[in-house]
Design a protein around this motif. Structure first.
Motif, short mmCIF file in Angstrom:
data_model
loop_
_atom_site.label_atom_id
_atom_site.label_comp_id
_atom_site.label_asym_id
_atom_site.label_seq_id
_atom_site.Cartn_x
_atom_site.Cartn_y
_atom_site.Cartn_z
N VAL A 168 188.50 60.78 56.86
CA VAL A 168 189.70 61.16 57.54
C VAL A 168 190.65 59.62 56.95
O VAL A 168 190.18 58.65 57.46
N ALA A 169 191.85 60.09 56.42
CA ALA A 169 192.60 58.77 56.01
C ALA A 169 194.06 59.39 56.04
O ALA A 169 194.24 60.40 55.90
N ASP A 170 194.72 58.26 55.77
CA ASP A 170 196.37 58.59 55.59
C ASP A 170 196.94 57.82 54.51
O ASP A 170 198.21 57.74 54.46
N GLN A 171 196.07 57.00 53.76
CA GLN A 171 196.53 56.36 52.39
C GLN A 171 195.62 56.33 51.35
O GLN A 171 194.32 56.16 51.58
N PHE A 172 196.39 56.69 50.41
CA PHE A 172 195.25 57.25 49.14
C PHE A 172 195.82 56.66 47.62
O PHE A 172 197.02 56.45 47.66
N GLU A 173 194.67 56.40 47.00
CA GLU A 173 195.21 56.29 45.48
C GLU A 173 194.79 57.69 45.09
O GLU A 173 193.74 58.16 45.05
N ILE B 102 193.28 63.32 44.76
CA ILE B 102 192.79 62.04 45.43
C ILE B 102 191.68 61.36 44.95
O ILE B 102 190.70 62.01 44.42
N ILE B 103 191.90 60.16 44.48
CA ILE B 103 190.72 59.38 43.88
C ILE B 103 190.10 58.82 44.83
O ILE B 103 189.01 58.84 44.96
N PHE B 104 190.51 57.96 45.95
CA PHE B 104 190.16 57.47 46.88
C PHE B 104 190.88 57.12 48.02
O PHE B 104 192.32 57.09 47.85
N ALA B 105 190.45 56.76 49.36
CA ALA B 105 191.40 56.26 50.37
C ALA B 105 191.54 54.92 50.53
O ALA B 105 190.62 54.14 50.14
N LEU B 106 192.80 54.31 50.75
CA LEU B 106 193.03 53.18 50.53
C LEU B 106 192.53 52.14 51.76
O LEU B 106 191.90 51.31 51.65
N ARG B 107 192.80 52.95 52.72
CA ARG B 107 192.41 52.09 54.17
C ARG B 107 190.81 52.56 54.27
O ARG B 107 190.33 53.56 53.78
#
Lengths: 296, 627
Positions: free
Chosen positions: B326-331, B427-432
């Motif tokens: 679960v995340a809110d910032q992504f590359e 989505i590549i991956f989550a930043l946070r």
């Protein structure tokens, strides 16, 4: 897996459209595709009754057996039915004979569809069209955006990636949703067979009174069909591959009296089902033109 | 196709239900013979009816580009403009079936200005047929098509070297093209590339080998399409089902409807609902034909759970043992599809599985040149361009990287005003590193409340003489914070005195009580997760210290709004100084009551020299979220 995939996709589409709609409606034309679409809606919302009404655009020229089947299905599903007839057209005496199929279709079908959509303010309209029916349909989106006035512009269709449907619209705009987009005619028949979906008996071969018009057999369904000089109805063993207004729907000679026989006949057919629809043969791109004007 | 007898139907039906569907895309420009190839496939699998054949013959005479031969391209170019211009504008979907498989073909245009159409067709395809003109070999456009196909997650490729009839069926020409493609396709990590020499116009190696390329021993295109292994093993992946709709026909039934994105489930399966984190077990898989024993990837189902848990559209029901992130910032990789460019910082609607959020691109890292893969620095992204970007969502979402699951990693961007679909992304991956925090159903406290608001709560305490500019700055600050999507509230001295502190006067005791109450209210608001702006003269050091003591370290920001008394008196916006000078107002700070200037405020604003905007900027720096 084949049917699971098709069915699962259609159910996903129906639920997605409903979850995003303010005032949805399902166009119900009583034919085999509408029957499959209605069945899928019942499955999608089970155990609830599909939470939207059915809309039947009645040209007053449908086969008598279609009206009977419609009323039976409404009773069975417990859904609300809205029927709409373009009374202006009726008052002007518009009919498929004197006005020609193009004008008749425009007034009694296309206009008669747009009017109730505006009147009730439906924003999401389910339709049973399939991409395999016709070339311009092959380019149709599953969620098809319509500008105010129900116009379809093939050049400004929204890109549709994955199963992410953009359902955002402004006031006056609508979305036509086609849950059967990826079904073929054969899929429809096999599914009807597998799911035992009730269909109008006209699809089954039976001795019926018909007259020859061009390449097609036209059924004398009531006494409104004007007979041309020298024309006498004859009894032929015929069935319909597609259903619409009886004076415009050609029957084929057939002895297929069961679903099994129909499927066998469909599988080895050499002509497309739309050949039975006289309104399509006017010009090569006639469907694209009709769709641009708001037809399904 | 032979005629069938009714007794064959049950056999036919079981054959149909067992048949898998392969969705593939054809890439290549009209010159490569793409539409011709599809027309040929339809024709050879007996999908063209007699009446359509008749129409084709007459249209071939009108618009055909193949002289006396039938122009199969006319079977698939459906729009009038396409027939007239001899090009493919939009994505068309075609259907055909053989005894072994059912096929859905996405037929898409190959020109660079139609990159978005190709991506659309590729988004649902498992395989790509890349067409190359044998006379021309691997061109820039072939590289572009391969890159887009790879980006959209397609791992199976057929390299169809077409028009072999134009190069005398020369094996050396074919081998050279195959080798060229192999070399440049290395970075795309295709699982397998099957190269096939063919002639779409004449039919060699489309469904039958013909006798003109005896040197080729591989499968025909149709053989390959019928037998190629597509994605397998999806059902062994952990369960994920984005909730599409909650079915509540009566108070006793709550069914969670959705299409299973991966994995399998059965009554008794232990599940978790994300992002809330509550646990339960599957009670029933409810279906029209009777409750199901099991359901798996790709099926649309209705689940009921053992416990009464809150689940709504956009949540994801997942396996308890192996939940997703679960995340809110992504590359992410973004393909832009609108004539209006993508601008970093602008807010867009973003739809990912059944969740809609507001999102903005915080940074365009680089643009990818679709033709050669080069990375380019850019400020904005134009239509049909592709970039790798950082994205920020206004709320956390459940996701998987696109490479692991298309349903949980693919998203579209929608313009907030026009509602057009303007972009698509993966989505590549989550930043946070939110991936390690597996969300639990927590007690609701200050942390959870402020996490929901996606902010750190503060008490920003403005102190200073009447007329020094506290309210002006506080109001401006609140506007700025609000515009950034932060949740704020202003406690202003005058307003509070009209209500909560109506019973208090201006004696020293009352002034202390005034500050105590306001500080306590501010504390409650910070506990609710708000950024609370307190604008009070608060002249005494002790009371300000008391207020500070109510908050956690770092939460209390003391802002000294410093303006010389003469300046405040000159402005006298409320006419209070004049009254005080006349003796009509007792205990007025600066006149007959002291103001104790803060010794070590977090911010010391000198409003005589610094504009309100500059002051606000200085405070914003103090409460900037740490990255």
């Amino acid at each position: 897996m084949n049917f699971n995939q098709l069915e699962a996709e259609s159910i996903e589409i129906i639920r997605e459209a409903y979850a995003n709609a303010a005032n949805p409606v399902m166009l119900y034309s009583i034919g085999k595709d509408s029957s499959v679409m209605l069945h899928l809606a019942r499955k999608a919302f089970f155990p609830a009754i599909p939470p939207f009404p059915l809309l039947h655009v009645d040209t007053t020229w449908k086969f008598l057996e279609m009206y009977a089947h419609r009323d039976r299905m409404v009773a069975e599903t417990g859904m609300k039915l809205i029927t709409y007839t373009n009374q202006d057209g009726v008052a002007a005496g518009v009919n498929p004979f004197t006005h020609g199929s193009t004008y008749y279709t425009d007034v009694m079908k296309t206009e008669a569809l747009k009017k109730p959509l505006d009147m009730y303010g439906f924003d999401v309209i389910f339709g049973g069209a399939r991409r395999d029916e016709e070339k311009s349909r092959a380019k149709e989106r599953i969620f098809s955006y319509r500008a105010p006035g129900h116009r379809w512009d093939p050049k400004v269709q929204r890109p549709e990636l994955w199963s992410l449907y953009n359902t955002r619209i402004k006031k006056g705009e609508t979305i036509r949703v086609f849950p059967l987009s990826n079904w073929t005619e054969l899929d429809i028949w096999l599914y009807i067979y597998h799911e035992k979906i009730p269909i109008v008996p006209l699809y089954f071969a039976k001795e019926r009174p018909v007259v020859r018009r061009g390449d097609a057999w036209i059924m004398v369904d009531d006494d409104r069909l004007p007979l041309e000089p020298g024309e006498t109805p004859e009894i032929r063993m015929v069935r319909f591959r597609t259903l619409g207004c009886y004076p415009l729907t050609g029957a084929v000679e057939s002895s297929s009296g069961t679903l099994e026989e129909i499927i066998a006949e469909t599988f080895s057919a050499r002509t497309s089902e739309r050949q039975g629809r006289l309104i399509d043969s006017d010009q090569a791109a006639s469907m694209e033109k009709k769709k641009a004007e708001g037809y399904f | 196709m032979k005629d069938l007898r009714p007794k064959d139907i049950s056999e036919l039906f079981s054959g149909q239900t067992e048949k898998t569907t392969l969705r593939f895309i054809t890439c290549g420009s009209v010159d490569d013979g793409k539409s011709t190839l599809i027309g040929r496939l339809l024709h050879e699998s007996k999908q063209i009816f007699d009446d359509q054949m008749t129409a084709l013959e007459s249209e071939s005479r009108l618009y055909g580009t193949q002289g006396e031969k039938l122009d199969f391209a006319l079977l698939v170019d459906g729009l009038q403009a396409e027939r007239e211009q001899g090009i493919t504008i939009d994505v068309a979907y075609r259907f055909f079936a053989t005894d072994k498989r059912r096929f859905i073909v996405a037929d898409t245009p190959g020109h660079e200005q139609y990159t978005r159409n190709m991506a659309t067709g590729a988004s649902t395809a498992e395989l790509a047929v890349l067409l190359v003109d044998a006379r021309k070999g691997v061109l820039t456009q072939t590289r572009r098509h391969a890159r887009i196909v790879a980006m959209m997650g397609i791992r199976q490729v057929a390299l169809a070297v077409n028009k072999m009839d134009m190069v005398n069926f020369d094996e050396a020409v074919f081998n050279r093209i195959v080798e060229d493609f192999r070399q440049f396709a290395v970075p795309f990590e295709f699982a397998r590339v099957q190269s096939i020499p063919l002639s779409a116009l004449d039919g060699d190696n489309v469904s039958s080998p013909g006798n003109r390329m005896a040197w080729y021993e591989g499968p025909t295109l149709l053989d390959y399409l019928e037998t190629v292994e597509t994605h397998v093993g999806k059902t062994s992946a952990p369960f994920r089902m984005p909730v599409q709709w909650v079915n509540r026909p009566n108070p006793d039934f709550r069914g969670f409807c959705g299409r299973i994105a991966q994995g399998a489930i059965w009554p008794g399966s232990a599940v978790k609902v994300l992002p809330s984190g509550v646990h339960s077990k599957v009670k029933e898989i409810v279906a029209w034909e009777g409750n199901r024993e099991r359901a798996e990837t790709g099926e649309s189902v209705t689940l009921t759970l053992e416990d009464e848990v809150g689940v709504s559209r956009g949540d994801v029901i997942v396996s308890l043992d192996d939940p997703p992130q679960v995340a809110d910032q992504f590359e992410a990789t973004v393909l832009w599809m609108s004539e209006h460019p993508l601008v970093p910082g602008r807010l867009y609607l973003l739809k990912i599985h059944n969740r809609e959020v507001t999102a903005s691109v915080t940074e365009i890292k680089y643009k990818v040149d679709v033709n050669n893969g080069a990375h380019l620095a850019i400020k904005t992204l134009a239509a049909n361009e592709i970039a790798v970007v950082n994205l920020s969502f206004n709320q956390p979402v459940v996701f998987e990287p696109y490479s692991a699951n298309r349903t949980l990693g693919g998203f579209i961007l929608i313009d907030k005003l026009s509602f057009e679909t303007v972009g698509a992304g993966m989505i590549i991956f989550a930043l946070r590193r939110a991936s390690n925090i597996h969300w639990q159903a927590l007690e609701i406290n200050k942390e959870t409340r402020s996490a929901l608001k996606r902010q750190k709560p503060y008490c920003i305490w403005f102190t200073g003489l009447s007329g020094s500019g506290k309210s002006t700055i506080a109001n401006l600050l609140e506007k700025r914070l609000h515009a950034d999507g932060r949740h704020t509230y202003i406690l202003d001295g005058d307003n509070v005195r009209h209500g909560l502190n109506r019973d208090l006067g201006f004696t020293e005791v009352d002034r202390v009580e005034n500050i105590r109450r306001v500080a306590e209210v501010a504390k409650l608001m910070v506990d609710a997760g708000l950024i609370t702006l307190v604008s009070f003269i608060s002249p005494f050091t002790d009371e300000r210290r008391m207020a500070r003591g109510l908050f956690e370290p770092g939460e209390f920001i003391e802002v000294f709004v410093d303006s010389p008394l003469e300046e405040c008196e000159r402005r006298d916006t409320k006419g209070l100084y004049a009254k005080a000078r006349k003796g009509e107002l007792k205990n007025f700070t600066g006149i007959d009551s002291a103001y104790e200037a803060p010794e070590a405020p977090e911010a010391h604003l000198r409003t005589k020299h610094e504009s309100p905007d500059v002051c606000v900027e200085r405070i914003l720096q103090l409460i900037k979220p740490s990255e």
